[in-house]
Design a protein around this motif. Structure first.
Motif, PDB file in Angstrom:
ATOM      1  N   LEU A  59       0.836  -1.199   0.000  1.00  0.00           N
ATOM      2  CA  LEU A  59       0.000   0.000   0.000  1.00  0.00           C
ATOM      3  C   LEU A  59       0.874   1.254   0.000  1.00  0.00           C
ATOM      4  N   HIS A  60       1.732   1.380   0.991  1.00  0.00           N
ATOM      5  CA  HIS A  60       2.622   2.540   1.103  1.00  0.00           C
ATOM      6  C   HIS A  60       3.982   2.099   1.625  1.00  0.00           C
ATOM      7  N   HIS A  61       5.015   2.529   0.938  1.00  0.00           N
ATOM      8  CA  HIS A  61       6.399   2.273   1.340  1.00  0.00           C
ATOM      9  C   HIS A  61       6.825   3.459   2.204  1.00  0.00           C
ATOM     10  N   LEU A  62       7.299   3.196   3.416  1.00  0.00           N
ATOM     11  CA  LEU A  62       7.692   4.264   4.339  1.00  0.00           C
ATOM     12  C   LEU A  62       9.179   4.571   4.292  1.00  0.00           C
ATOM     13  N   GLY A  63       9.966   3.709   3.645  1.00  0.00           N
ATOM     14  CA  GLY A  63      11.386   3.993   3.496  1.00  0.00           C
ATOM     15  C   GLY A  63      12.270   2.835   3.901  1.00  0.00           C
ATOM     16  N   ASP A  64      13.545   2.988   3.532  1.00  0.00           N
ATOM     17  CA  ASP A  64      14.611   2.051   3.911  1.00  0.00           C
ATOM     18  C   ASP A  64      15.519   2.773   4.894  1.00  0.00           C
ATOM     19  N   PHE A  65      15.945   2.078   5.918  1.00  0.00           N
ATOM     20  CA  PHE A  65      16.665   2.699   7.021  1.00  0.00           C
ATOM     21  C   PHE A  65      17.835   1.839   7.475  1.00  0.00           C
ATOM     22  N   VAL A  73       7.978   4.269  13.249  1.00  0.00           N
ATOM     23  CA  VAL A  73       7.021   3.171  13.463  1.00  0.00           C
ATOM     24  C   VAL A  73       5.840   3.663  14.286  1.00  0.00           C
ATOM     25  N   ASP A  74       6.113   4.371  15.381  1.00  0.00           N
ATOM     26  CA  ASP A  74       5.051   4.865  16.254  1.00  0.00           C
ATOM     27  C   ASP A  74       4.130   5.830  15.519  1.00  0.00           C
ATOM     28  N   GLU A  75       4.702   6.732  14.725  1.00  0.00           N
ATOM     29  CA  GLU A  75       3.900   7.704  13.966  1.00  0.00           C
ATOM     30  C   GLU A  75       3.056   6.990  12.907  1.00  0.00           C
ATOM     31  N   ALA A  76       3.634   6.006  12.254  1.00  0.00           N
ATOM     32  CA  ALA A  76       2.903   5.255  11.229  1.00  0.00           C
ATOM     33  C   ALA A  76       1.755   4.469  11.852  1.00  0.00           C
ATOM     34  N   CYS A  77       2.004   3.875  13.003  1.00  0.00           N
ATOM     35  CA  CYS A  77       0.955   3.113  13.692  1.00  0.00           C
ATOM     36  C   CYS A  77      -0.200   4.024  14.103  1.00  0.00           C
ATOM     37  N   ALA A  78       0.124   5.214  14.590  1.00  0.00           N
ATOM     38  CA  ALA A  78      -0.926   6.160  14.976  1.00  0.00           C
ATOM     39  C   ALA A  78      -1.751   6.575  13.761  1.00  0.00           C
ATOM     40  N   ALA A  79      -1.090   6.812  12.630  1.00  0.00           N
ATOM     41  CA  ALA A  79      -1.812   7.183  11.406  1.00  0.00           C
ATOM     42  C   ALA A  79      -2.714   6.037  10.960  1.00  0.00           C
ATOM     43  N   ALA A  80      -2.201   4.813  10.997  1.00  0.00           N
ATOM     44  CA  ALA A  80      -2.982   3.647  10.563  1.00  0.00           C
ATOM     45  C   ALA A  80      -4.206   3.436  11.442  1.00  0.00           C
ATOM     46  N   ALA A  81      -4.076   3.721  12.726  1.00  0.00           N
ATOM     47  CA  ALA A  81      -5.183   3.517  13.652  1.00  0.00           C
ATOM     48  C   ALA A  81      -6.358   4.439  13.347  1.00  0.00           C
ATOM     49  N   TYR A 122      -5.691   2.382  -0.128  1.00  0.00           N
ATOM     50  CA  TYR A 122      -4.451   3.110  -0.437  1.00  0.00           C
ATOM     51  C   TYR A 122      -4.659   4.616  -0.241  1.00  0.00           C
ATOM     52  N   ALA A 123      -5.737   5.160  -0.791  1.00  0.00           N
ATOM     53  CA  ALA A 123      -5.999   6.603  -0.701  1.00  0.00           C
ATOM     54  C   ALA A 123      -6.276   7.028   0.736  1.00  0.00           C
ATOM     55  N   ASN A 124      -7.099   6.259   1.448  1.00  0.00           N
ATOM     56  CA  ASN A 124      -7.457   6.599   2.821  1.00  0.00           C
ATOM     57  C   ASN A 124      -6.226   6.591   3.724  1.00  0.00           C
ATOM     58  N   LEU A 125      -5.435   5.538   3.627  1.00  0.00           N
ATOM     59  CA  LEU A 125      -4.216   5.464   4.432  1.00  0.00           C
ATOM     60  C   LEU A 125      -3.240   6.561   4.021  1.00  0.00           C
ATOM     61  N   GLY A 126      -3.135   6.835   2.728  1.00  0.00           N
ATOM     62  CA  GLY A 126      -2.238   7.889   2.243  1.00  0.00           C
ATOM     63  C   GLY A 126      -2.587   9.249   2.822  1.00  0.00           C
ATOM     64  N   THR A 127      -3.878   9.541   2.939  1.00  0.00           N
ATOM     65  CA  THR A 127      -4.324  10.806   3.538  1.00  0.00           C
ATOM     66  C   THR A 127      -3.884  10.889   4.990  1.00  0.00           C
ATOM     67  N   ARG A 128      -4.016   9.789   5.722  1.00  0.00           N
ATOM     68  CA  ARG A 128      -3.618   9.758   7.142  1.00  0.00           C
ATOM     69  C   ARG A 128      -2.098   9.904   7.293  1.00  0.00           C
ATOM     70  N   LEU A 129      -1.344   9.253   6.402  1.00  0.00           N
ATOM     71  CA  LEU A 129       0.117   9.364   6.463  1.00  0.00           C
ATOM     72  C   LEU A 129       0.570  10.780   6.126  1.00  0.00           C
ATOM     73  N   ALA A 130      -0.079  11.407   5.142  1.00  0.00           N
ATOM     74  CA  ALA A 130       0.273  12.785   4.775  1.00  0.00           C
ATOM     75  C   ALA A 130       0.015  13.726   5.947  1.00  0.00           C
ATOM     76  N   ALA A 131      -1.104  13.530   6.634  1.00  0.00           N
ATOM     77  CA  ALA A 131      -1.430  14.379   7.787  1.00  0.00           C
ATOM     78  C   ALA A 131      -0.402  14.218   8.898  1.00  0.00           C
ATOM     79  N   ALA A 132       0.223  13.051   8.982  1.00  0.00           N
ATOM     80  CA  ALA A 132       1.245  12.790  10.007  1.00  0.00           C
ATOM     81  C   ALA A 132       2.650  13.169   9.524  1.00  0.00           C
ATOM     82  N   GLY A 133       2.753  13.711   8.313  1.00  0.00           N
ATOM     83  CA  GLY A 133       4.059  14.099   7.780  1.00  0.00           C
ATOM     84  C   GLY A 133       4.878  12.920   7.288  1.00  0.00           C
ATOM     85  N   LEU A 134       4.211  11.805   6.975  1.00  0.00           N
ATOM     86  CA  LEU A 134       4.917  10.596   6.558  1.00  0.00           C
ATOM     87  C   LEU A 134       4.729  10.275   5.076  1.00  0.00           C
ATOM     88  N   ALA A 135       4.111  11.180   4.335  1.00  0.00           N
ATOM     89  CA  ALA A 135       3.854  10.898   2.918  1.00  0.00           C
ATOM     90  C   ALA A 135       5.161  10.908   2.144  1.00  0.00           C
TER      91      ALA A 135
END
Length: 193
Positions: A59-65, A73-81, A122-135
């Motif tokens: 759905l969404h790739h958050l990056g390689d680290f 991880v914590d920010e992504a989990c909060a957005a997903a919730a 994909y779109a719904n989760l993407g909106t939540r990730l963008a709001a959390a600054g993770l887009a």
């Protein structure tokens, strides 16, 4: 003058990948894996099929680290919730190759035109990730399951359709180079109407 590193240190090599995905139920994953094996033989592909437990729709790739970034991880989990969607049917009805690196083209199961539920998630989760600054800037979303990687490229062709009810999405921690996935979180979707 060219500087090859920062402060005399090379950039850390990525060891960890984070992404959100939908995974087929085990029985469906077994059927998809079986199809991959059959098509590999029929189409004379040589790539090794993906492990059954790794079959998924990204759905969404958050990056390689270099190391697991717990704050990300914590920010992504909060957005997903905060995602509120009902369960839906995922439909796949074709296989094809995507362009990839030379000698390593993804051979994939492609979503049917009716795969609108995946696009909605994909779109719904993407909106939540963008709001959390993770887009992240991503290519257009094409629902697919990677079956294997191969030097050959296969033109799109129909298959007997696969369907399953998507009841959750997950956050996966992939240990790069180790073929290991760890599920860091699961978010159920509401029961369908």
């Amino acid at each position: 003058m060219h500087q090859s590193s920062l402060g005399g240190f090379a950039a850390p090599h990525p060891t960890d990948r984070l992404f959100f995905a939908v995974m087929p139920p085990p029985a469906v994953a077994e059927r998809v894996a079986s199809l991959a094996g059959e098509l590999r033989q029929q189409l004379r592909l040589r790539g090794r099929p993906r492990p059954t437990g790794h079959l998924h729709v990204t759905l969404h790739h958050l990056g390689d680290f270099a190391g697991l970034p717990q704050q990300r991880v914590d920010e992504a989990c909060a957005a997903a919730a905060s995602v509120e969607l009902s369960s839906f049917e995922a439909h796949f009805d074709r296989v094809a190759s995507f362009r990839g690196r030379a000698g390593k083209h993804p051979f994939v199961l492609l979503g049917a035109d009716r795969a609108t539920g995946l696009a909605g998630l994909y779109a719904n989760l993407g909106t939540r990730l963008a709001a959390a600054g993770l887009a992240r800037r991503e290519p257009a979303f094409v629902p697919h399951v990677t079956l294997l990687y191969d030097a050959l490229t296969i033109a799109p062709q129909p298959i007997e359709p696969f369907e399953w009810t998507v009841q959750e999405f997950v956050l996966i921690h992939s240990l790069l180079g180790r073929t290991e996935y760890r599920v860091l979180g699961r978010w159920p979707l509401a029961a369908g109407a």
